[in-house]
Design an enzyme around this catalytic site. Structure first.
Site, PDB file in Angstrom:
ATOM      1  N   ASP A 164      52.647  62.070 -23.041  1.00 21.73           N
ATOM      2  CA  ASP A 164      53.942  61.663 -23.586  1.00 21.73           C
ATOM      3  C   ASP A 164      55.115  62.107 -22.718  1.00 21.73           C
ATOM      4  OD1 ASP A 164      53.054  64.241 -24.505  1.00 21.73           O
ATOM      5  OD2 ASP A 164      54.683  64.275 -25.958  1.00 21.73           O
ATOM      6  N   HIS A 165      54.829  62.822 -21.636  1.00 20.69           N
ATOM      7  CA  HIS A 165      55.877  63.211 -20.693  1.00 20.69           C
ATOM      8  C   HIS A 165      55.675  62.558 -19.321  1.00 20.69           C
ATOM      9  CE1 HIS A 165      57.534  66.536 -23.266  1.00 20.69           C
ATOM     10  NE2 HIS A 165      56.394  66.266 -23.870  1.00 20.69           N
ATOM     11  N   ASP A 173      57.530  71.249 -23.399  1.00 20.84           N
ATOM     12  CA  ASP A 173      57.028  71.722 -24.682  1.00 20.84           C
ATOM     13  C   ASP A 173      56.677  73.201 -24.538  1.00 20.84           C
ATOM     14  OD1 ASP A 173      57.060  68.968 -25.130  1.00 20.84           O
ATOM     15  OD2 ASP A 173      54.930  68.792 -25.512  1.00 20.84           O
ATOM     16  N   HIS A 206      62.017  66.127 -29.879  1.00 18.74           N
ATOM     17  CA  HIS A 206      60.548  66.197 -29.843  1.00 18.74           C
ATOM     18  C   HIS A 206      59.989  66.419 -31.248  1.00 18.74           C
ATOM     19  CE1 HIS A 206      56.501  67.457 -28.307  1.00 18.74           C
ATOM     20  NE2 HIS A 206      56.821  66.671 -27.298  1.00 18.74           N
ATOM     21  N   HIS A 233      55.409  68.959 -17.689  1.00 16.16           N
ATOM     22  CA  HIS A 233      53.979  69.273 -17.779  1.00 16.16           C
ATOM     23  C   HIS A 233      53.192  67.977 -17.874  1.00 16.16           C
ATOM     24  CE1 HIS A 233      55.117  68.692 -21.958  1.00 16.16           C
ATOM     25  NE2 HIS A 233      53.856  68.744 -22.362  1.00 16.16           N
ATOM     26  N   HIS A 263      51.206  66.245 -19.862  1.00 15.27           N
ATOM     27  CA  HIS A 263      50.720  65.595 -21.073  1.00 15.27           C
ATOM     28  C   HIS A 263      51.280  64.169 -21.070  1.00 15.27           C
ATOM     29  CE1 HIS A 263      49.622  69.434 -23.572  1.00 15.27           C
ATOM     30  NE2 HIS A 263      48.687  69.088 -22.709  1.00 15.27           N
ATOM     31  N   HIS A 322      52.741  76.674 -22.826  1.00 17.54           N
ATOM     32  CA  HIS A 322      52.164  75.567 -23.565  1.00 17.54           C
ATOM     33  C   HIS A 322      50.665  75.520 -23.252  1.00 17.54           C
ATOM     34  CE1 HIS A 322      52.458  72.097 -26.057  1.00 17.54           C
ATOM     35  NE2 HIS A 322      52.238  71.209 -25.122  1.00 17.54           N
TER      36      HIS A 322
END
Lengths: 327, 327
Positions: free
Chosen positions: B66-67, B212, B270, B62, B64, B142
Site C-alpha cells: 500500500d506504499h 507506518d 492511514h 517501507h 509494503h 514496523h
C-alpha cells in the site's frame, strides 16, 4: 438472469483524471468475471459499489502494465479481507512467475489458492465450460501474446407449457426430457410433439472482448452476431500508420469489423491520451457502424434477451473528455 | 516560496471509494517530492492537477504494497510521456531488485535513469542536502524496515535594509558577507554591526512524515517544533492491543507524541477500514493535542512562515467517511 458489463477503466496505457486503465467487470447470472486489471481496479470496484469479493475468475488479455498492475493490490486486499475461495486467473503463462514473486515479497497471509490457467495457442480455445456459460479465447495480434474473450450463455432448457403438461398428465420424471426437447410418448403409444408441450427459451446472450490488437478481420466469424462487442480503438484514422506500428486499431477499423461480424452492439474504448475528446471516435465509427457506444468508466451495459439496454452511468459524466490534464 | 503538502491517499492497507492508499506530494519551492506511492498515485496526481513530470525524488518509507504498488504505473507513464530527467528513489534496498525485475518484464522504452538511494541504519541520516532543503530519515519501527522523513528548509540569508546599505555606501562585493551575518568594517575602521544592516530572514519551515510505525516516543527530540507533523493513526485506543501487535499507532498515541515534541500542526491519517468514520480519531487525539487535522485525499496544507494555512480541499468532501463499501 443478469448479463451485464461494467466499464471500470477505459483509458489506454496512460490513465487520466477521468479514465482508469483497462478493466471490465462482467456479471453473468451473478457470477462475477473480471477482465483485465489495470492500476486502481480495486478502487473502481469500491467506487461503483460492486461486491468484488465475489470475483472468482480473472481474465488477463496480455502482460502489459495497464492491463495488469491492479492485480497486486486486488490480491493483497483479498488476503486482508479474509478471502477463502479459490481465485482462478487466466492469462499468458508468464504471469504466474511474476505474481508469485510479488506475493513472496509483498504477500500478507493468504487463506485462498490462486489457480493459474495459462493461455496459449493461435486458435480459439474453450477455457471455461460451466453449466450456464462458456468462455473461449479469441487469439489477437499485439506486441506480446494477447487474447480476447468470448463469453456465451449455454443453450437453456425449453420452457414447458404448464396447461398442456397438465392436460396430458405427464409424470414429473418425464418433464426433464421434454424440457430438453424430446417428444412425449403416451402409454398408448401416441406421440405428443415437443412443440406442443414447450416453447423456445430466450436466445443465448454473448459478449466479446478484444483489446489490445491490430485489427483482425478474420475474427469476424468467431464473434458473428454477438450481443455486445467491445473492441479497442486506441487511435483515429489519421493516425492509422501509428496504429499499425504499435499493433493497435483505429475507431473506423473496429467499426468496420463490427459491421462485418454483424454484432448487435459495439463499444469502443482504450482511447489514447493524445486526443482531447472522444467525439471524433464516434464520428469515425459512425461511417461504418450505425450506433456506437464509447466507453466511460462507470458505464453499465445490461443485455436483455431482446437486445441491449444501457442501464446507467454510475459515476458522474465524463463529458466526453479524454485528456484534460497537462503534466 | 511554496512549502505545501497535498494528501494523495489517506487510507491504510485497503483503499476505499473515498481514500486511496498512502501517498503525499510535498512541494518545497516548486521542487516536487513524492512520499510513498500507493496504488493509483498517478491517477490522484492527475485528478488534483499536479504537474507530476516535475517529481524528481521519490521517498518510499517501507516495502509494503500500500506504499509501493503505484510505482510501477507511475514509472511506466513517465516512460510513455517521454521523460528524460533522472529519477531518484530513496527506499529500503530491496526495492531496486523488485523494480528492476518489473521494468524488465513490463518496461517500455525509457529515456531516463533511475538512481536508487538505499535507506539503512537505525540512526537518523541526512539523505538529501541541497541548497534550500535537507531531508533526514526518521528510523521507525514496523514489521519491515521503515523510515520516516524530515524535510527542513536551510537557513536563509539575512535580509538587508536597503536604505542603511545605501547610507553607508557599502560596495556590491561586500553585500553577501553582510547577508551571511557579518558586520561591515568601514575604510576608517568603524564597525557597523550586522543588526543595523539586516533583519532576520523568515524562520525555516519543516515537515515530518511518520508512517507506518508503532509509537516511538524517542523521536520527539528529532521532530521537535516542526511546523507540520504527519503521523499514522491506524487504530483507536480501544484497539491498542492490535496496534501493538501489528506495529501501528493509535490516534491518542500520535497526538501525545505531537504534544511532547511541540509540533505546530498535526495531521493524522492511514485510518483502518474497520472504522466507519474519522470522527472518533479527532475526539481521541483532542485529549492530548489541541487541534488535529484528519487527512482526506485532496487536502492541501500550505505552511506560511508564520504558521499553517489550510489552503483548500481539492476534491469533494469525503464527509468524514472511512469505509462506506461492503464487499
Amino acid at each position: 438472469v443478469s448479463f451485464s458489463l461494467t466499464i471500470l477503466g477505459s483509458s489506454s496505457a496512460i490513465p487520466t483524471s477521468q479514465r482508469f486503465p483497462t478493466a471490465h467487470l462482467f456479471n453473468a447470472g451473478e457470477r462475477f468475471f473480471l477482465i483485465d486489471c489495470g492500476e486502481g481496479t480495486q478502487i473502481q470496484l469500491r467506487r461503483f459499489r460492486i461486491r468484488f469479493g465475489r470475483i472468482n475468475h480473472i481474465f488477463i488479455s496480455h502482460l502489459h502494465g495497464d492491463h495488469v498492475f491492479g492485480l497486486f493490490g486486488l490480491i493483497s486486499s483479498f488476503g486482508l479481507m479474509g478471502r477463502k475461495t479459490d481465485l482462478h486467473i487466466f492469462s499468458p503463462p508468464q504471469l504466474e512467475s511474476i505474481l508469485e514473486s510479488h506475493l513472496n515479497t509483498f504477500g500478507h497471509e493468504r487463506q485462498f489458492a490462486i489457480i493459474y490457467h495459462p493461455l496459449t495457442g493461435s486458435k480459439p480455445k474453450r477455457i471455461l465450460d460451466e453449466a450456464r456459460i462458456s468462455v473461449d479465447t479469441i487469439p489477437l495480434k499485439h506486441s506480446t501474446p494477447c487474447y480476447g474473450f468470448l463469453f456465451r450463455e449455454k443453450e437453456k432448457l425449453r420452457n414447458i407449457r404448464k396447461e398442456v403438461i397438465r392436460f396430458y398428465n405427464i409424470p414429473v420424471k418425464d418433464i426433464m426430457p421434454v424440457k430438453e426437447g424430446n417428444d412425449f410418448v403416451q402409454p398408448d403409444g401416441t406421440v405428443i410433439p415437443n412443440a406442443v408441450l414447450t416453447y423456445a427459451p430466450p436466445p443465448v446472450r454473448s459478449y466479446a472482448y478484444c483489446t489490445d490488437t491490430q485489427i483482425l478481420p478474420k475474427i469476424a466469424s468467431q464473434i458473428e452476431g454477438v450481443d455486445l462487442f467491445y473492441h479497442e480503438a486506441t487511435f483515429l484514422r489519421k493516425d492509422e500508420a501509428l496504429a499499425k506500428k504499435t499493433l493497435h486499431s483505429t475507431a473506423g477499423q473496429a467499426a468496420k469489423l463490427a459491421l462485418d461480424a454483424g454484432v448487435k452492439n459495439l463499444i469502443l474504448g482504450h482511447f489514447s491520451v493524445r486526443y482531447k475528446t472522444v467525439q471524433p471516435f464516434a464520428e469515425e465509427a459512425a461511417l461504418h457502424y450505425p450506433e456506437v457506444h464509447l466507453a466511460n468508466d462507470g458505464d453499465v451495459y445490461s443485455i436483455e434477451p431482446g437486445g441491449l439496454v444501457f442501464l446507467k452511468s454510475i459515476q458522474s459524466a465524463t463529458a466526453g473528455q479524454i485528456n484534460d490534464t497537462d503534466t
